[in-house]
Enzyme design. Structure first.
Site, PDB file in Angstrom:
ATOM      1  N   ASP A   1      -5.498   1.907  -9.597  1.00 42.31           N
ATOM      2  CA  ASP A   1      -4.099   1.561  -9.337  1.00 42.31           C
ATOM      3  C   ASP A   1      -4.095   0.056  -9.062  1.00 42.31           C
ATOM      4  O   ASP A   1      -4.597  -0.394  -8.027  1.00 42.31           O
ATOM      5  CB  ASP A   1      -3.553   2.342  -8.124  1.00 42.31           C
ATOM      6  CG  ASP A   1      -2.039   2.199  -8.031  1.00 42.31           C
ATOM      7  OD1 ASP A   1      -1.514   1.209  -8.577  1.00 42.31           O
ATOM      8  OD2 ASP A   1      -1.400   3.060  -7.413  1.00 42.31           O
TER       9      ASP A   1
ATOM     10  N   THR B   1       3.837  -1.016  -5.357  1.00 38.23           N
ATOM     11  CA  THR B   1       4.551  -2.021  -6.174  1.00 38.23           C
ATOM     12  C   THR B   1       5.916  -2.372  -5.572  1.00 38.23           C
ATOM     13  O   THR B   1       6.325  -3.540  -5.596  1.00 38.23           O
ATOM     14  CB  THR B   1       4.719  -1.495  -7.624  1.00 38.23           C
ATOM     15  OG1 THR B   1       3.423  -1.210  -8.148  1.00 38.23           O
ATOM     16  CG2 THR B   1       5.399  -2.507  -8.519  1.00 38.23           C
TER      17      THR B   1
ATOM     18  N   ASP C   1      -3.363   6.980  -7.200  1.00 40.15           N
ATOM     19  CA  ASP C   1      -2.844   6.649  -5.863  1.00 40.15           C
ATOM     20  C   ASP C   1      -3.832   7.052  -4.765  1.00 40.15           C
ATOM     21  O   ASP C   1      -3.836   6.454  -3.690  1.00 40.15           O
ATOM     22  CB  ASP C   1      -1.533   7.405  -5.576  1.00 40.15           C
ATOM     23  CG  ASP C   1      -0.380   6.995  -6.475  1.00 40.15           C
ATOM     24  OD1 ASP C   1      -0.202   5.790  -6.688  1.00 40.15           O
ATOM     25  OD2 ASP C   1       0.361   7.888  -6.957  1.00 40.15           O
TER      26      ASP C   1
ATOM     27  N   ILE D   1      -1.769  -2.182  -8.403  1.00 40.87           N
ATOM     28  CA  ILE D   1      -1.042  -2.509  -7.163  1.00 40.87           C
ATOM     29  C   ILE D   1      -0.438  -1.206  -6.664  1.00 40.87           C
ATOM     30  O   ILE D   1       0.601  -0.759  -7.163  1.00 40.87           O
ATOM     31  CB  ILE D   1       0.071  -3.563  -7.364  1.00 40.87           C
ATOM     32  CG1 ILE D   1      -0.477  -4.835  -8.014  1.00 40.87           C
ATOM     33  CG2 ILE D   1       0.733  -3.881  -6.005  1.00 40.87           C
ATOM     34  CD1 ILE D   1       0.574  -5.925  -8.283  1.00 40.87           C
ATOM     35  N   ASP D   2      -1.093  -0.582  -5.697  1.00 38.95           N
ATOM     36  CA  ASP D   2      -0.491   0.595  -5.075  1.00 38.95           C
ATOM     37  C   ASP D   2       0.476   0.041  -4.032  1.00 38.95           C
ATOM     38  O   ASP D   2       0.077  -0.719  -3.142  1.00 38.95           O
ATOM     39  CB  ASP D   2      -1.562   1.465  -4.417  1.00 38.95           C
ATOM     40  CG  ASP D   2      -0.931   2.698  -3.798  1.00 38.95           C
ATOM     41  OD1 ASP D   2      -0.231   3.426  -4.517  1.00 38.95           O
ATOM     42  OD2 ASP D   2      -1.105   2.912  -2.592  1.00 38.95           O
TER      43      ASP D   2
ATOM     44  N   GLU E   1      -3.255   3.307 -13.917  1.00 38.04           N
ATOM     45  CA  GLU E   1      -1.839   3.685 -13.780  1.00 38.04           C
ATOM     46  C   GLU E   1      -0.996   3.187 -14.946  1.00 38.04           C
ATOM     47  O   GLU E   1      -0.153   3.913 -15.459  1.00 38.04           O
ATOM     48  CB  GLU E   1      -1.256   3.130 -12.468  1.00 38.04           C
ATOM     49  CG  GLU E   1       0.241   3.380 -12.393  1.00 38.04           C
ATOM     50  CD  GLU E   1       0.882   3.094 -11.056  1.00 38.04           C
ATOM     51  OE1 GLU E   1       0.293   2.375 -10.237  1.00 38.04           O
ATOM     52  OE2 GLU E   1       1.996   3.606 -10.848  1.00 38.04           O
TER      53      GLU E   1
HETATM   54  C1  IPD Z   1       3.297   4.535  -4.909  1.00 34.83           C
HETATM   55  C2  IPD Z   1       2.931   4.375  -3.468  1.00 34.83           C
HETATM   56  C3  IPD Z   1       3.942   5.032  -2.551  1.00 34.83           C
HETATM   57  C4  IPD Z   1       4.133   6.477  -2.875  1.00 34.83           C
HETATM   58  C5  IPD Z   1       4.497   6.613  -4.343  1.00 34.83           C
HETATM   59  C6  IPD Z   1       3.399   6.002  -5.192  1.00 34.83           C
HETATM   60  P1  IPD Z   1       2.689   2.750  -6.799  1.00 34.83           P
HETATM   61  O1  IPD Z   1       2.348   3.956  -5.759  1.00 34.83           O
HETATM   62  O2  IPD Z   1       1.663   4.893  -3.222  1.00 34.83           O
HETATM   63  O3  IPD Z   1       3.554   4.990  -1.196  1.00 34.83           O
HETATM   64  O4  IPD Z   1       5.128   7.025  -2.065  1.00 34.83           O
HETATM   65  O5  IPD Z   1       4.657   7.981  -4.619  1.00 34.83           O
HETATM   66  O6  IPD Z   1       3.652   6.217  -6.544  1.00 34.83           O
HETATM   67  O7  IPD Z   1       3.650   3.332  -7.788  1.00 34.83           O
HETATM   68  O8  IPD Z   1       3.283   1.647  -6.019  1.00 34.83           O
HETATM   69  O9  IPD Z   1       1.370   2.442  -7.390  1.00 34.83           O
END
Ligand code: IPD
Length: 262
Positions: free
Chosen positions: A80, A85, A211, A82-83, A64
């Protein structure tokens, strides 16, 4: 130790970095009006790339924080760091390190690790999905009205474009037809909760390959299905993902708005 076991060990080690960061007040930079990034996202990604690249040398890494865009490689490891963040920054414990390994459009191996709640999800194609060594199965629910559906909102929502209106129109159509919605904040973990039977379905617009690359295999190996908005095979380049236990998939698809109709 086989390669996948080594990968699990690496992701567990990365979890220590996430856990340490979660215990502190974290400064976040803005990638856009609503999308955050922290030094921990970068640190975890660097650590994972350094450890995983030599182990899976025939794959390209798509992380990412480091991916420069363009066509997705044929053989790729989607990371990813930290999914979730935003949850990490605001101290909501719903987040995960996500690592998904794909070849020729098919997922082969997957790990999603939430070090805060100590939930370690993993799957290998054809071998089932697990959380902390316990086999996962999607919930047996045939009725959309009895279903809990997880979703998320795109980072481009402030622009109020087609994605925003799709979210609003879908919510208007779907909400009266289901038990309730959950917006938990980490798509990779949402997919694992579908695999675990906690929620019955999941949909979202504008997710990135990192993601969902791992969560997709975990859902499939737990007996669930993942499609695009037309009900066809989901590709990591599709803009809408719709997943469920399979039994409610057509009801869920029928109750989402068409994209681009505002
Ligand atoms: C996000 C999370 C979130 C989703 C966002 C993503 P990130 O990932 O998965 O639930 O709604 O669209 O981008 O940016 O925290 O790795």
């Amino acid at each position: 130790m086989n390669r996948f076991e080594e990968l699990k060990k690496i992701v567990k080690e990365a979890g220590v970095i996430v856990k340490n960061g979660y215990a502190k007040t974290v400064d976040a930079d803005k990638k856009s009006a609503t999308e955050l990034v922290t030094k921990y996202d970068k640190e975890v990604e660097e650590f994972l790339i350094g450890q995983i690249a030599p182990l899976y040398s025939e794959y390209k890494i798509v992380g990412e924080e480091s991916f420069k865009g363009g066509k997705l490689p044929e053989r790729a490891i989607f990371i990813d760091p930290i999914d979730g963040t935003t949850n990490f920054v605001h101290k909501f414990p719903h987040l995960g390190i996500s690592v998904g390994i794909w070849s020729s459009g098919e997922a082969e191996e997957a790990i999603v690790y939430n070090p805060i709640l100590e939930e370690f999800f993993y799957a290998q194609k054809g071998q089932g999905a697990f959380c902390n060594e316990q086999r996962l199965y999607v919930a047996d629910e045939e009725n959309l009205q009895n279903s809990i559906i997880a979703t998320g909102f795109p980072y481009v929502k402030h622009e109020m474009g087609a994605e925003y209106w799709w979210v609003i129109n879908s919510m208007q159509k779907l909400l009266p037809k289901i038990r309730d919605i959950r917006r938990l904040g980490a798509a990779a973990v949402d997919l694992c909760y579908l695999a675990q039977g906690k929620v019955n379905g999941f949909y979202e617009v504008n997710l990135q390959p990192w993601d969902v690359a791992a969560g997709i295999l975990i859902v499939q190996e737990a007996g669930g299905v993942v499609s695009n908005l037309s009900g066809g095979k989901y590709s990591l380049e599709d803009n809408i993902i719709v997943a469920s236990n399979g039994e409610i998939q057509s009801q869920l698809l029928n109750n989402l708005a068409e994209f681009g109709n505002d």
